[in-house]
Design a protein around this motif. Structure first.
Motif, PDB file in Angstrom:
ATOM      1  N   ARG A  33    -130.270 -13.000  65.053  1.00 43.44           N
ATOM      2  CA  ARG A  33    -128.852 -12.850  65.394  1.00 43.44           C
ATOM      3  C   ARG A  33    -128.090 -14.031  64.818  1.00 43.44           C
ATOM      4  NH1 ARG A  33    -130.110 -11.455  71.730  1.00 43.44           N
ATOM      5  NH2 ARG A  33    -130.923  -9.338  71.373  1.00 43.44           N
ATOM      6  N   LEU A  34    -127.030 -13.739  64.097  1.00 46.57           N
ATOM      7  CA  LEU A  34    -126.216 -14.754  63.447  1.00 46.57           C
ATOM      8  C   LEU A  34    -124.878 -14.854  64.166  1.00 46.57           C
ATOM      9  CD1 LEU A  34    -126.239 -16.662  60.924  1.00 46.57           C
ATOM     10  CD2 LEU A  34    -125.009 -14.855  59.721  1.00 46.57           C
ATOM     11  N   GLY A  35    -124.459 -16.094  64.456  1.00 46.19           N
ATOM     12  CA  GLY A  35    -123.166 -16.284  65.094  1.00 46.19           C
ATOM     13  C   GLY A  35    -122.022 -15.871  64.196  1.00 46.19           C
ATOM     14  N   PRO A  36    -120.827 -15.691  64.751  1.00 40.97           N
ATOM     15  CA  PRO A  36    -119.679 -15.222  63.966  1.00 40.97           C
ATOM     16  C   PRO A  36    -119.211 -16.272  62.967  1.00 40.97           C
ATOM     17  CG  PRO A  36    -118.976 -15.903  66.149  1.00 40.97           C
ATOM     18  CD  PRO A  36    -120.479 -15.944  66.168  1.00 40.97           C
ATOM     19  N   PRO A  37    -118.463 -15.842  61.939  1.00 35.52           N
ATOM     20  CA  PRO A  37    -117.909 -16.810  60.978  1.00 35.52           C
ATOM     21  C   PRO A  37    -117.021 -17.829  61.680  1.00 35.52           C
ATOM     22  CG  PRO A  37    -117.674 -14.558  60.180  1.00 35.52           C
ATOM     23  CD  PRO A  37    -118.106 -14.447  61.600  1.00 35.52           C
ATOM     24  N   LEU A  38    -116.916 -19.006  61.068  1.00 38.23           N
ATOM     25  CA  LEU A  38    -116.042 -20.048  61.589  1.00 38.23           C
ATOM     26  C   LEU A  38    -114.659 -19.925  60.966  1.00 38.23           C
ATOM     27  CD1 LEU A  38    -118.392 -23.175  61.421  1.00 38.23           C
ATOM     28  CD2 LEU A  38    -117.807 -21.819  63.438  1.00 38.23           C
ATOM     29  N   PRO A  39    -113.618 -20.215  61.721  1.00 35.30           N
ATOM     30  CA  PRO A  39    -112.278 -20.221  61.127  1.00 35.30           C
ATOM     31  C   PRO A  39    -112.164 -21.288  60.042  1.00 35.30           C
ATOM     32  CG  PRO A  39    -112.183 -20.285  63.543  1.00 35.30           C
ATOM     33  CD  PRO A  39    -113.610 -20.513  63.165  1.00 35.30           C
ATOM     34  N   GLU A  40    -111.371 -21.006  59.050  1.00 38.42           N
ATOM     35  CA  GLU A  40    -111.134 -21.976  57.983  1.00 38.42           C
ATOM     36  C   GLU A  40    -110.671 -23.311  58.555  1.00 38.42           C
ATOM     37  OE1 GLU A  40    -110.695 -23.531  54.124  1.00 38.42           O
ATOM     38  OE2 GLU A  40    -111.529 -21.577  54.670  1.00 38.42           O
ATOM     39  N   SER A  41    -109.832 -23.258  59.582  1.00 35.11           N
ATOM     40  CA  SER A  41    -109.312 -24.494  60.168  1.00 35.11           C
ATOM     41  C   SER A  41    -110.429 -25.343  60.776  1.00 35.11           C
ATOM     42  CB  SER A  41    -108.266 -24.167  61.240  1.00 35.11           C
ATOM     43  OG  SER A  41    -108.840 -23.352  62.272  1.00 35.11           O
ATOM     44  N   ARG A  42    -111.453 -24.698  61.332  1.00 37.83           N
ATOM     45  CA  ARG A  42    -112.568 -25.446  61.938  1.00 37.83           C
ATOM     46  C   ARG A  42    -113.374 -26.167  60.857  1.00 37.83           C
ATOM     47  NH1 ARG A  42    -115.569 -28.406  63.139  1.00 37.83           N
ATOM     48  NH2 ARG A  42    -117.397 -28.366  64.508  1.00 37.83           N
ATOM     49  N   VAL A  43    -113.629 -25.480  59.754  1.00 35.56           N
ATOM     50  CA  VAL A  43    -114.393 -26.092  58.670  1.00 35.56           C
ATOM     51  C   VAL A  43    -113.589 -27.218  58.021  1.00 35.56           C
ATOM     52  CG1 VAL A  43    -115.483 -25.660  56.445  1.00 35.56           C
ATOM     53  CG2 VAL A  43    -115.674 -23.972  58.276  1.00 35.56           C
ATOM     54  N   THR A  44    -112.303 -26.998  57.808  1.00 33.31           N
ATOM     55  CA  THR A  44    -111.453 -28.041  57.222  1.00 33.31           C
ATOM     56  C   THR A  44    -111.400 -29.269  58.117  1.00 33.31           C
ATOM     57  OG1 THR A  44    -110.102 -26.384  56.084  1.00 33.31           O
ATOM     58  CG2 THR A  44    -109.133 -28.565  56.397  1.00 33.31           C
ATOM     59  N   ALA A  45    -111.315 -29.071  59.421  1.00 36.17           N
ATOM     60  CA  ALA A  45    -111.282 -30.201  60.351  1.00 36.17           C
ATOM     61  C   ALA A  45    -112.584 -30.997  60.276  1.00 36.17           C
ATOM     62  CB  ALA A  45    -111.040 -29.696  61.771  1.00 36.17           C
ATOM     63  N   PHE A  46    -113.708 -30.304  60.145  1.00 34.73           N
ATOM     64  CA  PHE A  46    -115.000 -30.986  60.020  1.00 34.73           C
ATOM     65  C   PHE A  46    -115.029 -31.832  58.746  1.00 34.73           C
ATOM     66  CE2 PHE A  46    -119.350 -31.230  58.456  1.00 34.73           C
ATOM     67  CZ  PHE A  46    -120.070 -31.596  59.595  1.00 34.73           C
ATOM     68  N   GLU A  47    -114.568 -31.260  57.652  1.00 38.83           N
ATOM     69  CA  GLU A  47    -114.563 -31.985  56.379  1.00 38.83           C
ATOM     70  C   GLU A  47    -113.654 -33.214  56.449  1.00 38.83           C
ATOM     71  OE1 GLU A  47    -115.366 -28.320  53.244  1.00 38.83           O
ATOM     72  OE2 GLU A  47    -113.335 -28.669  53.988  1.00 38.83           O
ATOM     73  N   THR A  48    -112.495 -33.067  57.068  1.00 38.76           N
ATOM     74  CA  THR A  48    -111.570 -34.195  57.197  1.00 38.76           C
ATOM     75  C   THR A  48    -112.165 -35.293  58.059  1.00 38.76           C
ATOM     76  OG1 THR A  48    -109.671 -32.709  56.943  1.00 38.76           O
ATOM     77  CG2 THR A  48    -109.263 -34.871  57.943  1.00 38.76           C
ATOM     78  N   GLU A  49    -112.794 -34.902  59.145  1.00 39.60           N
ATOM     79  CA  GLU A  49    -113.402 -35.874  60.058  1.00 39.60           C
ATOM     80  C   GLU A  49    -114.458 -36.723  59.361  1.00 39.60           C
ATOM     81  OE1 GLU A  49    -116.144 -35.907  64.153  1.00 39.60           O
ATOM     82  OE2 GLU A  49    -115.387 -34.009  63.331  1.00 39.60           O
ATOM     83  N   HIS A  50    -115.239 -36.092  58.461  1.00 38.35           N
ATOM     84  CA  HIS A  50    -116.363 -36.794  57.846  1.00 38.35           C
ATOM     85  C   HIS A  50    -116.090 -37.262  56.422  1.00 38.35           C
ATOM     86  CE1 HIS A  50    -119.058 -35.996  61.206  1.00 38.35           C
ATOM     87  NE2 HIS A  50    -118.541 -34.779  61.253  1.00 38.35           N
TER      88      HIS A  50
END
Length: 311
Positions: A33-50
């Protein structure tokens, strides 16, 4: 959605219910079972944080296919748990620091960690956790440095890391789906070559690098059945390759599901001058019944009277 993502999405919908498919070690955790896709905003926030940009293949998978769950071993880790295999707690700048190794450089040896810069260097900067493999083993995705985008298998007890042969995340993930669908033995996924059986057969016969021949033999041995040409190449390598490591890998491959011709080759390998192929043949034949048990035991007694041969 590009062509590879469409293929992966279609395979995810089919593979779980295929008769005869392989079952991965750790599958009981993710249950396909695969979890749902992540919103673009969530991925962008992760990239900005790191302070990074995720490799595009992985990024596209997260935002269009899904995250956490279905995948090799215990399944894909959540993006929130990127540090679980390599750090006790997240550290600022860890992902933006270049990973210290490259797949194009020399293979790291036992003292690879001591060769890193610094008094107490962090061994796995610039990489996030893709999957836990059990015990101290994990699979990472490199996000910073010359190896960016590549998959690397690591030992948290600081054994030498090893890059997968796959070109990127999607190639690694799709290979796992294909191998699962085709019923390949679950062991050896991390060191297998991402080629079809004819290519693997050619590499086993012709590759000048013994490491490639070794990996080709190991990969062929994971298939539930093989065409005659591939089986013949394994038999030839088991008793004829100049490298003892390749002979051992071919013997192990033949010993998984040996037919009569394979048993004859394994019996011939009992007289190999090197310990690796000889012991592998002895182990394979000793599982074939009382007659082979007796022959293997007799060979053991005979070998005990000879000087030990080096590899």
């Amino acid at each position: 959605m590009d062509a590879r993502l469409r293929r992966i999405a279609a395979k995810l919908a089919l593979v779980r219910g295929l008769p005869g498919r392989a079952y991965s070690f750790g599958e009981e955790k993710h249950r396909f079972r695969l979890g749902p896709p992540l919103p673009e905003s969530r991925v962008t926030a992760f990239e900005t944080e790191h302070g990074i940009r995720l490799p595009q293949c992985y990024r596209s998978f997260l935002t269009t296919i899904g995250h956490t769950g279905t995948g090799p071993h215990y399944g894909l880790e959540s993006l929130d748990d990127w540090y679980h295999a390599v750090l006790d707690i997240p550290r600022p700048g860890h992902l933006a620091t270049p990973f210290p190794l490259s797949p194009t450089g020399p293979a790291p040896g036992p003292d690879w960690y001591e060769a890193l810069d610094g008094d107490d260097p962090e061994p796995f900067p610039g990489a996030l956790t893709l999957a836990q493999r059990g015990c101290s083993l994990a699979t990472l995705l490199v996000v910073s440095g010359p190896a960016r985008g590549r998959i690397v298998n690591v030992d948290l007890d600081l054994g030498p890391p090893a890059f997968c042969h796959d070109s990127d995340f999607l190639a690694w993930y799709e290979r796992w789906l294909d191998e699962t669908a085709n019923g390949l033995d679950r062991s050896g996924f991390d060191v297998s070559l991402p080629y079809d059986v004819p290519t693997l057969t050619s590499l086993l016969r012709e590759a000048p690098d013994p490491a490639q021949r070794d990996a080709a033999a190991w990969t062929l041995g994971r298939y539930p059945t093989l065409p005659p040409a591939a089986a013949s190449a394994l038999r030839a390598a088991a008793v004829g390759d100049v490298d003892a490591g390749v002979r051992r890998a071919a013997v192990i491959a033949l010993g998984r599901r040996p037919g009569p011709a394979d048993e004859a080759t394994l019996a011939q390998a009992l007289t190999d001058p090197c310990d690796g192929p000889r012991l592998a043949a002895r182990g394979a034949l000793s599982r074939r019944g009382d007659a082979w048990q007796a022959q293997a035991q007799a060979q053991t007694r005979a070998q005990a009277t000879r000087p030990a041969a080096g590899e």
